[in-house]
Design an enzyme around this catalytic site. Structure first.
Site, PDB file in Angstrom:
ATOM      1  N   LYS A   1       0.822  -1.215   0.000  1.00 56.75           N
ATOM      2  CA  LYS A   1       0.000   0.000   0.000  1.00 56.75           C
ATOM      3  C   LYS A   1       0.853   1.260   0.000  1.00 56.75           C
TER       4      LYS A   1
ATOM      5  N   GLY B   1      -0.121 -14.812 -13.256  1.00 50.92           N
ATOM      6  CA  GLY B   1      -1.254 -14.878 -12.336  1.00 50.92           C
ATOM      7  C   GLY B   1      -1.964 -13.538 -12.272  1.00 50.92           C
TER       8      GLY B   1
ATOM      9  N   GLY C   1      -4.491 -12.828 -10.218  1.00 50.09           N
ATOM     10  CA  GLY C   1      -5.262 -12.761  -8.975  1.00 50.09           C
ATOM     11  C   GLY C   1      -5.028 -11.411  -8.321  1.00 50.09           C
TER      12      GLY C   1
ATOM     13  N   ILE D   1      -2.808 -10.316  -6.121  1.00 52.41           N
ATOM     14  CA  ILE D   1      -1.435  -9.804  -6.091  1.00 52.41           C
ATOM     15  C   ILE D   1      -1.004  -9.362  -7.490  1.00 52.41           C
TER      16      ILE D   1
ATOM     17  N   VAL E   1       1.041 -20.440 -17.857  1.00 51.07           N
ATOM     18  CA  VAL E   1       2.497 -20.335 -17.943  1.00 51.07           C
ATOM     19  C   VAL E   1       3.108 -21.700 -17.634  1.00 51.07           C
TER      20      VAL E   1
ATOM     21  N   ALA F   1       2.879 -14.760  -9.181  1.00 53.45           N
ATOM     22  CA  ALA F   1       1.791 -14.428  -8.251  1.00 53.45           C
ATOM     23  C   ALA F   1       0.666 -15.427  -8.466  1.00 53.45           C
ATOM     24  N   VAL F   2       0.971 -16.687  -8.179  1.00 55.98           N
ATOM     25  CA  VAL F   2       0.015 -17.761  -8.493  1.00 55.98           C
ATOM     26  C   VAL F   2      -0.575 -18.386  -7.231  1.00 55.98           C
TER      27      VAL F   2
ATOM     28  N   ASP G   1      -3.854 -17.290   7.728  1.00 51.84           N
ATOM     29  CA  ASP G   1      -3.581 -17.931   6.438  1.00 51.84           C
ATOM     30  C   ASP G   1      -3.230 -19.407   6.585  1.00 51.84           C
TER      31      ASP G   1
ATOM     32  N   HIS H   1     -22.766  15.775   3.303  1.00 54.00           N
ATOM     33  CA  HIS H   1     -22.526  16.303   1.955  1.00 54.00           C
ATOM     34  C   HIS H   1     -21.416  17.336   1.995  1.00 54.00           C
TER      35      HIS H   1
HETATM   36  P1  FAD Z   1       1.439 -13.950   8.350  1.00 51.07           P
HETATM   37  O1  FAD Z   1       1.210 -12.503   8.191  1.00 51.07           O
HETATM   38  O2  FAD Z   1       2.002 -14.708   7.216  1.00 51.07           O
HETATM   39  O3  FAD Z   1       2.374 -14.117   9.631  1.00 51.07           O
HETATM   40  C1  FAD Z   1       2.837 -15.348  10.055  1.00 51.07           C
HETATM   41  C2  FAD Z   1       4.113 -15.144  10.841  1.00 51.07           C
HETATM   42  O4  FAD Z   1       4.463 -16.375  11.465  1.00 51.07           O
HETATM   43  C3  FAD Z   1       5.322 -14.761   9.987  1.00 51.07           C
HETATM   44  O5  FAD Z   1       5.929 -13.616  10.523  1.00 51.07           O
HETATM   45  C4  FAD Z   1       6.252 -15.969  10.073  1.00 51.07           C
HETATM   46  O6  FAD Z   1       7.625 -15.610  10.084  1.00 51.07           O
HETATM   47  C5  FAD Z   1       5.853 -16.548  11.419  1.00 51.07           C
HETATM   48  N1  FAD Z   1       6.115 -17.984  11.575  1.00 51.07           N
HETATM   49  C6  FAD Z   1       5.717 -19.001  10.766  1.00 51.07           C
HETATM   50  N2  FAD Z   1       6.080 -20.191  11.277  1.00 51.07           N
HETATM   51  C7  FAD Z   1       6.726 -19.912  12.438  1.00 51.07           C
HETATM   52  C8  FAD Z   1       7.336 -20.728  13.419  1.00 51.07           C
HETATM   53  N3  FAD Z   1       7.334 -22.060  13.329  1.00 51.07           N
HETATM   54  N4  FAD Z   1       7.935 -20.116  14.462  1.00 51.07           N
HETATM   55  C9  FAD Z   1       7.945 -18.773  14.576  1.00 51.07           C
HETATM   56  N5  FAD Z   1       7.365 -17.957  13.686  1.00 51.07           N
HETATM   57  C10 FAD Z   1       6.754 -18.515  12.639  1.00 51.07           C
HETATM   58  N6  FAD Z   1      -4.542  -8.843   3.172  1.00 51.07           N
HETATM   59  C11 FAD Z   1      -5.432  -7.858   3.383  1.00 51.07           C
HETATM   60  O7  FAD Z   1      -6.373  -8.057   4.155  1.00 51.07           O
HETATM   61  N7  FAD Z   1      -5.316  -6.645   2.780  1.00 51.07           N
HETATM   62  C12 FAD Z   1      -4.300  -6.382   1.925  1.00 51.07           C
HETATM   63  O8  FAD Z   1      -4.209  -5.282   1.392  1.00 51.07           O
HETATM   64  C13 FAD Z   1      -3.344  -7.400   1.665  1.00 51.07           C
HETATM   65  N8  FAD Z   1      -2.329  -7.171   0.823  1.00 51.07           N
HETATM   66  C14 FAD Z   1      -1.412  -8.167   0.606  1.00 51.07           C
HETATM   67  C15 FAD Z   1      -0.389  -7.915  -0.298  1.00 51.07           C
HETATM   68  C16 FAD Z   1       0.548  -8.890  -0.562  1.00 51.07           C
HETATM   69  C17 FAD Z   1       1.657  -8.612  -1.546  1.00 51.07           C
HETATM   70  C18 FAD Z   1       0.479 -10.144   0.117  1.00 51.07           C
HETATM   71  C19 FAD Z   1       1.512 -11.193  -0.109  1.00 51.07           C
HETATM   72  C20 FAD Z   1      -0.544 -10.398   1.015  1.00 51.07           C
HETATM   73  C21 FAD Z   1      -1.506  -9.409   1.251  1.00 51.07           C
HETATM   74  N9  FAD Z   1      -2.578  -9.623   2.122  1.00 51.07           N
HETATM   75  C22 FAD Z   1      -3.503  -8.645   2.332  1.00 51.07           C
HETATM   76  C23 FAD Z   1      -2.759 -10.917   2.819  1.00 51.07           C
HETATM   77  C24 FAD Z   1      -2.231 -10.801   4.260  1.00 51.07           C
HETATM   78  O9  FAD Z   1      -0.875 -10.402   4.232  1.00 51.07           O
HETATM   79  C25 FAD Z   1      -2.384 -12.139   4.978  1.00 51.07           C
HETATM   80  O10 FAD Z   1      -3.725 -12.565   4.898  1.00 51.07           O
HETATM   81  C26 FAD Z   1      -2.008 -11.989   6.441  1.00 51.07           C
HETATM   82  O11 FAD Z   1      -0.677 -11.564   6.565  1.00 51.07           O
HETATM   83  C27 FAD Z   1      -2.197 -13.313   7.196  1.00 51.07           C
HETATM   84  O12 FAD Z   1      -1.843 -13.127   8.526  1.00 51.07           O
HETATM   85  P2  FAD Z   1      -1.278 -14.305   9.416  1.00 51.07           P
HETATM   86  O13 FAD Z   1      -1.031 -13.729  10.771  1.00 51.07           O
HETATM   87  O14 FAD Z   1      -2.134 -15.491   9.293  1.00 51.07           O
HETATM   88  O15 FAD Z   1       0.120 -14.726   8.753  1.00 51.07           O
HETATM   89  P1  NAI Z   2      -4.820 -15.746  -6.230  1.00 50.73           P
HETATM   90  O1  NAI Z   2      -5.235 -17.121  -5.903  1.00 50.73           O
HETATM   91  O2  NAI Z   2      -5.695 -14.607  -5.906  1.00 50.73           O
HETATM   92  O3  NAI Z   2      -4.504 -15.653  -7.790  1.00 50.73           O
HETATM   93  C1  NAI Z   2      -3.597 -16.489  -8.447  1.00 50.73           C
HETATM   94  C2  NAI Z   2      -3.929 -16.508  -9.924  1.00 50.73           C
HETATM   95  O4  NAI Z   2      -2.890 -17.161 -10.623  1.00 50.73           O
HETATM   96  C3  NAI Z   2      -5.212 -17.262 -10.230  1.00 50.73           C
HETATM   97  O5  NAI Z   2      -6.071 -16.424 -10.965  1.00 50.73           O
HETATM   98  C4  NAI Z   2      -4.739 -18.471 -11.019  1.00 50.73           C
HETATM   99  O6  NAI Z   2      -5.671 -18.905 -11.984  1.00 50.73           O
HETATM  100  C5  NAI Z   2      -3.465 -17.943 -11.652  1.00 50.73           C
HETATM  101  N1  NAI Z   2      -2.486 -18.977 -12.038  1.00 50.73           N
HETATM  102  C6  NAI Z   2      -2.068 -20.036 -11.312  1.00 50.73           C
HETATM  103  N2  NAI Z   2      -1.132 -20.739 -11.983  1.00 50.73           N
HETATM  104  C7  NAI Z   2      -0.949 -20.125 -13.173  1.00 50.73           C
HETATM  105  C8  NAI Z   2      -0.118 -20.369 -14.296  1.00 50.73           C
HETATM  106  N3  NAI Z   2       0.732 -21.382 -14.343  1.00 50.73           N
HETATM  107  N4  NAI Z   2      -0.196 -19.535 -15.360  1.00 50.73           N
HETATM  108  C9  NAI Z   2      -1.040 -18.472 -15.339  1.00 50.73           C
HETATM  109  N5  NAI Z   2      -1.851 -18.185 -14.297  1.00 50.73           N
HETATM  110  C10 NAI Z   2      -1.803 -18.993 -13.206  1.00 50.73           C
HETATM  111  O7  NAI Z   2      -3.377 -15.588  -5.550  1.00 50.73           O
HETATM  112  P2  NAI Z   2      -2.438 -14.336  -5.358  1.00 50.73           P
HETATM  113  O8  NAI Z   2      -2.754 -13.252  -6.318  1.00 50.73           O
HETATM  114  O9  NAI Z   2      -1.075 -14.913  -5.354  1.00 50.73           O
HETATM  115  O10 NAI Z   2      -2.823 -13.810  -3.918  1.00 50.73           O
HETATM  116  C11 NAI Z   2      -2.791 -14.671  -2.782  1.00 50.73           C
HETATM  117  C12 NAI Z   2      -3.680 -14.154  -1.713  1.00 50.73           C
HETATM  118  O11 NAI Z   2      -3.123 -13.013  -1.077  1.00 50.73           O
HETATM  119  C13 NAI Z   2      -5.029 -13.671  -2.192  1.00 50.73           C
HETATM  120  O12 NAI Z   2      -5.917 -14.726  -2.403  1.00 50.73           O
HETATM  121  C14 NAI Z   2      -5.466 -12.804  -1.077  1.00 50.73           C
HETATM  122  O13 NAI Z   2      -6.071 -13.590  -0.102  1.00 50.73           O
HETATM  123  C15 NAI Z   2      -4.154 -12.230  -0.536  1.00 50.73           C
HETATM  124  N6  NAI Z   2      -4.010 -10.828  -0.954  1.00 50.73           N
HETATM  125  C16 NAI Z   2      -4.971  -9.932  -0.608  1.00 50.73           C
HETATM  126  C17 NAI Z   2      -4.880  -8.626  -1.013  1.00 50.73           C
HETATM  127  C18 NAI Z   2      -5.963  -7.685  -0.647  1.00 50.73           C
HETATM  128  O14 NAI Z   2      -6.785  -8.015   0.175  1.00 50.73           O
HETATM  129  N7  NAI Z   2      -6.027  -6.517  -1.237  1.00 50.73           N
HETATM  130  C19 NAI Z   2      -3.759  -8.138  -1.811  1.00 50.73           C
HETATM  131  C20 NAI Z   2      -2.827  -9.183  -2.144  1.00 50.73           C
HETATM  132  C21 NAI Z   2      -2.954 -10.458  -1.700  1.00 50.73           C
END
Ligand code: FAD
Ligand code: NAI
Length: 473
Positions: A52, A181, A183, A185, A238, A269-270, A312, A443
Site C-alpha cells: 500500500k 497470475g 489474482g 497480487i 504459464v 503471483a500464483v 492464512d 454532503h
Molecule cells: P502472516 O502474516 O504470514 O504471519 C505469520 C508469521 O508467522 C510470519 O511472521 C512468520 O515468520 C511466522 N512464523 C511461521 N512459522 C513460524 C514458526 N514455526 N515459528 C515462529 N514464527 C513462525 N490482506 C489484506 O487483508 N489486505 C491487503 O491489502 C493485503 N495485501 C497483501 C499484499 C501482498 C503482496 C500479500 C503477499 C498479502 C496481502 N494480504 C492482504 C494478505 C495478508 O498479508 C495475509 O492474509 C495476512 O498476513 C495473514 O496473517 P497471518 O497472521 O495469518 O500470517
Molecule cells: P490468487 O489465488 O488470488 O490468484 C492467483 C492466480 O494465478 C489465479 O487467478 C490463477 O488462476 C493464476 N495462475 C495459477 N497458476 C498459473 C499459471 N501457471 N499460469 C497463469 N496463471 C496462473 O493468488 P495471489 O494473487 O497470489 O494472492 C494470494 C492471496 O493473497 C489472495 O488470495 C489474497 O487472499 C491475498 N491478498 C490480498 C490482497 C488484498 O486483500 N487486497 C492483496 C494481495 C494479496
C-alpha cells in the site's frame, strides 16, 4: 526441560498472531509469542503495508498526469526515484513493525525470537542459531501464516524472477514485467508497476483475471487497465521461463496454441501456501490438515485439544483483517471466553486505482441462490465529491433481497476500500435498505453514493434523472 509456563503461547507474530497475543493478555493471561523472521508477519513486512505504501506512490505519480487541469504545472514527465520510494516504503514498514513490538511490551507479552516447534502436549521449543529454549503452555495458538506458492516449473528460480516476498527493493523501475497470475497480487502489482513506468503484461490461465470479483466490476477494471496500456492475456497457462537475448521469455499454452512473452522481469503471483514450518511434530501426532491447511472447528480449535489455529494457516479468506478477527476469537476461547468465528460478512478490498471493494454475494451468485433480487448501480459521475476530486470512473452496485436486505455490495471507485464498511455494518447488523435510506449522509462526501445506490434500487434516486435510472434498471 521445560523451564517456564504460559497460559497462552502463540506461534507467529503476523496480524493473526500479534492480535491474538494482545487479546489474550487483555483477558489476564500470561502470554508468549514466538516469531522466527519479522514482527508483523507477511502483512506488515512484505504484504499489505509495503504494497500500500508503494501503491500510494504509484497512484500519486499516476495522478500527476492530470495535474495541469488543476492549475499546477510540474516538469513533465515528473522525475521518479525508485531508491527514494523504497526508502519511504522501508520507513513505513519500520514504523509499523516497531509498533507491534511496542504493543507486545505494553501488554506484557514475552516475545521469543526464533523458530517455534510445538508438540501435542503443548511444549514449545524455540530454536535460533543452534540455541534452544523451551516452555509449556495451557493453550497454543498456531498463527504461522503463509508464503508464496512457487510452482515447480522450469526457470522459476532464475535471476529476475520475483515473487511478493522479493519484489519490494528493486534498484530501479523495471523496463518491462510479466505478472504470472491475474489474482489479487498480480493485479495490484501490475497497477503499481505500470504507474511507476513499467510496461506490464499479465498472464492468467483462467478465462478471467480476478475470477471471484463481480463480473461488471471486473470488466470495468480490465477496461481501465487496458486503456493504461496493461496487456492482460487470459486463458494463458504459464509453463516455463527461459533466458533469451537478455530478457525472460515466458512460455504459455493458450487457447490459440503455444505463445511466448518476453520482459525484463517476471513476477510469480500464483497464490500462497500455508507455512507449516515448526508443525512437523504436531503433524506426526495427528494434527488434522486439508491440502496443507490446518483444520479447525467453529471455535478455531484443531483436533488436538488446547491447540488453536488462525489466519492464512487455515482455510479462509487469506485476508489480514480476517486473520486478526480469528486471533481475537481464538484468544477468547483459549482464555475461557467461548466465542464462535462468524464468516457471514467479510469485506474484500482490492487496492487498484480505482479501488475495488465488495461484501457478500456477487450478482451471479445471488441470482443462483435467490429467485427474487434487485440489482442497481449508481455512478460516481453523479456524486459531487467524486467530481470535485476528479474521480468519476466507476459505480456502486447493490444487490438487494426480497425483504430489502443486503445480499451483496460492490464498489469500484475512489476510496472503495473504506466505503465498503458502511455496507458491511448494514449486513452484519441485518439492516435493510430502509435504514440506509433513512440515514442522513454528510454532503459532499463519497458516502452519498452508497445511499444513492440504495435509492436507485428502490426506484427513486435523487441525482440521476428518472430516465437514466430506469435505463440502468
Ligand atoms: P502472516 O502474516 O504470514 O504471519 C505469520 C508469521 O508467522 C510470519 O511472521 C512468520 O515468520 C511466522 N512464523 C511461521 N512459522 C513460524 C514458526 N514455526 N515459528 C515462529 N514464527 C513462525 N490482506 C489484506 O487483508 N489486505 C491487503 O491489502 C493485503 N495485501 C497483501 C499484499 C501482498 C503482496 C500479500 C503477499 C498479502 C496481502 N494480504 C492482504 C494478505 C495478508 O498479508 C495475509 O492474509 C495476512 O498476513 C495473514 O496473517 P497471518 O497472521 O495469518 O500470517
Ligand atoms: P490468487 O489465488 O488470488 O490468484 C492467483 C492466480 O494465478 C489465479 O487467478 C490463477 O488462476 C493464476 N495462475 C495459477 N497458476 C498459473 C499459471 N501457471 N499460469 C497463469 N496463471 C496462473 O493468488 P495471489 O494473487 O497470489 O494472492 C494470494 C492471496 O493473497 C489472495 O488470495 C489474497 O487472499 C491475498 N491478498 C490480498 C490482497 C488484498 O486483500 N487486497 C492483496 C494481495 C494479496
Amino acid at each position: 526441560m521445560t523451564s517456564t509456563h504460559y497460559d497462552v503461547a502463540i506461534i507467529g507474530a503476523g496480524p493473526g498472531g500479534y492480535v491474538a497475543a494482545i487479546r489474550a493478555a487483555q483477558r489476564g493471561a500470561k502470554v508468549a509469542i514466538v516469531e522466527k523472521q519479522y514482527m508483523g508477519g507477511t502483512c506488515l513486512n512484505v504484504g499489505c503495508i509495503p504494497s500500500k505504501a508503494m501503491l500510494h506512490i504509484a497512484e500519486t505519480l499516476h495522478n500527476l498526469s492530470s495535474i495541469e487541469e488543476l492549475g499546477i504545472t510540474l516538469p513533465q514527465p515528473p522525475v521518479f526515484n525508485m531508491n527514494k520510494a523504497v526508502a519511504f516504503k522501508d520507513k513505513v514498514v519500520k514504523r509499523m513493525t516497531s509498533g507491534v513490538s511496542t504493543l507486545m511490551k505494553g501488554n506484557n507479552v514475552d516475545v521469543f525470537d526464533g523458530l517455534g516447534s510445538v508438540d501435542a502436549s503443548r511444549t514449545v521449543t524455540v530454536t535460533k542459531d543452534g540455541n534452544t529454549q523451551q516452555f509449556s503452555a495451557d493453550k497454543v495458538i498456531l498463527a504461522n501464516g503463509s508464503v508464496p506458492f512457487i510452482p515447480s516449473m522450469p526457470g522459476v528460480d532464475g535471476d529476475k524472477v520475483m515473487n511478493s516476498d522479493t519484489c519490494w527493493n528493486l534498484p530501479k523501475t523495471p523496463e518491462s514485467l510479466i505478472c504470472v497470475g491475474g489474482g489479487v497480487i498480480g493485479i495490484e502489482l501490475a497497477c503499481m508497476f505500470e504507474a511507476l513506468g513499467t510496461k506490464v503484461t499479465i498472464l492468467e490461465m483462467l478465462p478471467n483475471v480476478l475470477a471471484p470479483v463481480d463480473e461488471e466490476v471486473r470488466k470495468l477494471l480490465v477496461r481501465i487497465m487496458g486503456k493504461r496500456g496493461i496487456n492482460i492475456v487470459t486463458n494463458a497457462k504459464v509453463e516455463s521461463i527461459v533466458d533469451e537475448n537478455g530478457l525472460k521469455k515466458v512460455q504459455t499454452t493458450t487457447d490459440k496454441g503455444e505463445q511466448s512473452f518476453s520482459a525484463e522481469y517476471v513476477l510469480m503471483a500464483v497464490s500462497r501456501r500455508p507455512n507449516t514450518s515448526g508443525l512437523e511434530q504436531l503433524m506426526e501426532q495427528g494434527l488434522d490438515t486439508d491440502r496443507g491447511r490446518v483444520r479447525v472447528n467453529d471455535n478455531l480449535e484443531t483436533n488436538l485439544p488446547g491447540i488453536y489455529a488462525i489466519g492464512d494457516l487455515i482455510h479462509g479468506a487469506g485476508l489480514a483483517h480476517v486473520a486478526s478477527m480469528e486471533g481475537e476469537i481464538a484468544a477468547d476461547n483459549a482464555t475461557g471466553h467461548p466465542a464462535i468465528m462468524n464468516y457471514d460478512v467479510v469485506p474484500n478490498p482490492i487496492y487498484t486505482f480505482p479501488e475495488i471493494a465488495s461484501v457478500g454475494l456477487t450478482e451471479a451468485a445471488a441470482r443462483e441462490k435467490y429467485s427474487e433480487i434487485r440489482v442497481e448501480r449508481f455512478p460516481w459521475s453523479a456524486i459531487g465529491k467524486a467530481v470535485a476530486i476528479g474521480e468519476t470512473e466507476g459505480f456502486t452496485k447493490v444487490i438487494i433481497g426480497k425483504y430489502g436486505e443486503f445480499l451483496g455490495a460492490h464498489i469500484i471507485g475512489p476510496d472503495a476500500t473504506n466505503l465498503i464498511t458502511e455496507y458491511s455494518l448494514a449486513m452484519r447488523g441485518e439492516l435493510t435498505v430502509d435504514e440506509v435510506e433513512e440515514t442522513i449522509h454528510p454532503h459532499p462526501t463519497l458516502s452519498e453514493g452508497l445511499r444513492e445506490a440504495v435509492l436507485a434500487a428502490e426506484g427513486h434516486p435523487i441525482h440521476i434523472p428518472p430516465r437514466q435510472a430506469a435505463r440502468a434498471r
